[in-house]
Scaffold this motif. Structure first.
Motif, PDB file in Angstrom:
ATOM      1  N   LYS A 181       0.388  -1.032  -0.072  1.00  0.00           N
ATOM      2  CA  LYS A 181      -0.298  -0.229   0.338  1.00  0.00           C
ATOM      3  C   LYS A 181       0.957   1.101  -0.023  1.00  0.00           C
ATOM      4  N   TYR A 182       1.194   1.316   0.986  1.00  0.00           N
ATOM      5  CA  TYR A 182       2.501   2.369   0.959  1.00  0.00           C
ATOM      6  C   TYR A 182       3.971   2.393  -0.409  1.00  0.00           C
ATOM      7  N   MET A 183       3.606   1.562  -0.980  1.00  0.00           N
ATOM      8  CA  MET A 183       5.117   1.195  -2.081  1.00  0.00           C
ATOM      9  C   MET A 183       4.242   1.647  -3.708  1.00  0.00           C
ATOM     10  N   GLU A 184       2.777   2.154  -3.759  1.00  0.00           N
ATOM     11  CA  GLU A 184       1.414   2.305  -4.396  1.00  0.00           C
ATOM     12  C   GLU A 184       1.240   3.916  -3.904  1.00  0.00           C
ATOM     13  N   LEU A 185       1.468   4.215  -3.204  1.00  0.00           N
ATOM     14  CA  LEU A 185       1.091   6.098  -2.461  1.00  0.00           C
ATOM     15  C   LEU A 185       1.919   6.550  -3.167  1.00  0.00           C
ATOM     16  N   ASP A 186       3.931   5.663  -2.714  1.00  0.00           N
ATOM     17  CA  ASP A 186       4.292   6.706  -3.227  1.00  0.00           C
ATOM     18  C   ASP A 186       4.607   6.807  -4.531  1.00  0.00           C
ATOM     19  N   GLU A 187       4.595   6.113  -5.581  1.00  0.00           N
ATOM     20  CA  GLU A 187       3.986   5.660  -6.702  1.00  0.00           C
ATOM     21  C   GLU A 187       3.322   7.137  -7.244  1.00  0.00           C
ATOM     22  N   LYS A 188       1.986   7.241  -6.577  1.00  0.00           N
ATOM     23  CA  LYS A 188       0.935   8.278  -7.400  1.00  0.00           C
ATOM     24  C   LYS A 188       1.315   9.583  -6.531  1.00  0.00           C
ATOM     25  N   ILE A 189       2.087   9.655  -4.912  1.00  0.00           N
ATOM     26  CA  ILE A 189       2.577  10.999  -4.713  1.00  0.00           C
ATOM     27  C   ILE A 189       3.771  11.330  -6.091  1.00  0.00           C
ATOM     28  N   ARG A 190       5.075  10.452  -5.924  1.00  0.00           N
ATOM     29  CA  ARG A 190       5.510  10.649  -6.510  1.00  0.00           C
ATOM     30  C   ARG A 190       5.181  11.201  -8.952  1.00  0.00           C
ATOM     31  N   ASP A 191       4.258  10.880  -9.030  1.00  0.00           N
ATOM     32  CA  ASP A 191       3.956  10.889 -10.420  1.00  0.00           C
ATOM     33  C   ASP A 191       2.918  12.290 -10.241  1.00  0.00           C
ATOM     34  N   ALA A 192       2.247  12.632  -9.140  1.00  0.00           N
ATOM     35  CA  ALA A 192       1.618  13.809  -8.887  1.00  0.00           C
ATOM     36  C   ALA A 192       3.024  14.736  -8.395  1.00  0.00           C
ATOM     37  N   TYR A 193       3.614  14.557  -7.912  1.00  0.00           N
ATOM     38  CA  TYR A 193       4.990  16.045  -8.065  1.00  0.00           C
ATOM     39  C   TYR A 193       5.724  16.121  -9.219  1.00  0.00           C
ATOM     40  N   PHE A 194       5.743  15.498 -10.166  1.00  0.00           N
ATOM     41  CA  PHE A 194       6.586  15.480 -10.941  1.00  0.00           C
ATOM     42  C   PHE A 194       5.872  15.951 -12.565  1.00  0.00           C
ATOM     43  N   ALA A 195       3.905  15.627 -12.173  1.00  0.00           N
ATOM     44  CA  ALA A 195       3.395  16.460 -13.201  1.00  0.00           C
ATOM     45  C   ALA A 195       2.656  17.754 -12.806  1.00  0.00           C
ATOM     46  N   ALA A 196       2.890  18.461 -11.327  1.00  0.00           N
ATOM     47  CA  ALA A 196       2.922  19.419 -11.094  1.00  0.00           C
ATOM     48  C   ALA A 196       4.711  19.928 -11.295  1.00  0.00           C
ATOM     49  N   LYS A 197       5.253  19.307 -11.619  1.00  0.00           N
ATOM     50  CA  LYS A 197       6.905  19.881 -12.119  1.00  0.00           C
ATOM     51  C   LYS A 197       7.422  20.408 -10.912  1.00  0.00           C
ATOM     52  N   GLY A 198       7.221  19.445  -9.175  1.00  0.00           N
ATOM     53  CA  GLY A 198       8.157  19.893  -8.606  1.00  0.00           C
ATOM     54  C   GLY A 198       7.492  21.199  -7.573  1.00  0.00           C
ATOM     55  N   ARG A 199       6.840  21.950  -8.263  1.00  0.00           N
ATOM     56  CA  ARG A 199       5.841  23.075  -7.638  1.00  0.00           C
ATOM     57  C   ARG A 199       5.314  23.255  -6.440  1.00  0.00           C
ATOM     58  N   ASN A 200       4.401  21.827  -6.182  1.00  0.00           N
ATOM     59  CA  ASN A 200       3.512  21.500  -5.526  1.00  0.00           C
ATOM     60  C   ASN A 200       3.976  20.911  -4.160  1.00  0.00           C
ATOM     61  N   GLY A 201       3.587  21.650  -2.914  1.00  0.00           N
ATOM     62  CA  GLY A 201       4.466  21.158  -0.888  1.00  0.00           C
ATOM     63  C   GLY A 201       3.072  19.877  -1.355  1.00  0.00           C
ATOM     64  N   SER A 202       3.172  19.275  -0.215  1.00  0.00           N
ATOM     65  CA  SER A 202       2.447  18.048   0.595  1.00  0.00           C
ATOM     66  C   SER A 202       0.670  18.871   0.425  1.00  0.00           C
ATOM     67  N   PRO A 203       0.375  20.141   0.806  1.00  0.00           N
ATOM     68  CA  PRO A 203      -0.885  20.414   0.868  1.00  0.00           C
ATOM     69  C   PRO A 203      -0.902  20.366   0.057  1.00  0.00           C
ATOM     70  N   ARG A 204      -0.984  21.480  -1.346  1.00  0.00           N
ATOM     71  CA  ARG A 204      -1.812  21.061  -2.249  1.00  0.00           C
ATOM     72  C   ARG A 204      -1.827  18.881  -3.074  1.00  0.00           C
ATOM     73  N   LEU A 205      -0.399  19.000  -3.418  1.00  0.00           N
ATOM     74  CA  LEU A 205      -0.771  17.388  -3.705  1.00  0.00           C
ATOM     75  C   LEU A 205      -2.015  16.314  -3.325  1.00  0.00           C
ATOM     76  N   ALA A 206      -1.805  16.149  -1.076  1.00  0.00           N
ATOM     77  CA  ALA A 206      -3.239  16.188  -0.757  1.00  0.00           C
ATOM     78  C   ALA A 206      -4.238  16.287  -1.612  1.00  0.00           C
ATOM     79  N   LYS A 207      -4.387  17.679  -1.652  1.00  0.00           N
ATOM     80  CA  LYS A 207      -5.891  17.701  -2.353  1.00  0.00           C
ATOM     81  C   LYS A 207      -5.817  16.744  -3.840  1.00  0.00           C
ATOM     82  N   ASP A 208      -4.767  17.655  -4.332  1.00  0.00           N
ATOM     83  CA  ASP A 208      -5.130  16.879  -5.596  1.00  0.00           C
ATOM     84  C   ASP A 208      -5.187  15.727  -5.290  1.00  0.00           C
ATOM     85  N   LEU A 209      -4.639  14.626  -4.511  1.00  0.00           N
ATOM     86  CA  LEU A 209      -5.038  12.803  -4.432  1.00  0.00           C
ATOM     87  C   LEU A 209      -6.128  12.589  -4.313  1.00  0.00           C
TER      88      LEU A 209
END
Length: 78
Positions: free
Chosen positions: A26-54
């Motif tokens: 479960k944690y590995m899947e979550l890591d992959e989703k976080i990494r995808d969302a992070y790079f989709a936002a070009k590294g501009r989003n922090g944890s609050p915005r990434l959490a909302k996107d997820l």
């Protein structure tokens, strides 16, 4: 061996069937989703915005969990 280590036999056999475990998968899947969302936002989003996107995409996750996983992966927002 189970007696020496004081581990129930059922736990040992469960571990034989699934040595990785559900939580780690479960944690590995979550890591992959976080990494995808992070790079989709070009590294501009922090944890609050990434959490909302997820959360919008259907993954129930808190900001603190995203922050913890980002720190473990070495991801920082710009």
């Amino acid at each position: 061996m189970c007696k020496v280590l004081k581990v129930p036999r059922s736990s040992y056999y469960r571990w034989l069937k699934d040595p990785e475990g559900q939580r780690k998968r479960k944690y590995m899947e979550l890591d992959e989703k976080i990494r995808d969302a992070y790079f989709a936002a070009k590294g501009r989003n922090g944890s609050p915005r990434l959490a909302k996107d997820l959360q919008v995409s259907g993954t129930p996750v808190s900001r603190t969990t995203v922050a913890y996983h980002m720190k473990e992966m070495g991801l920082r927002s710009k």
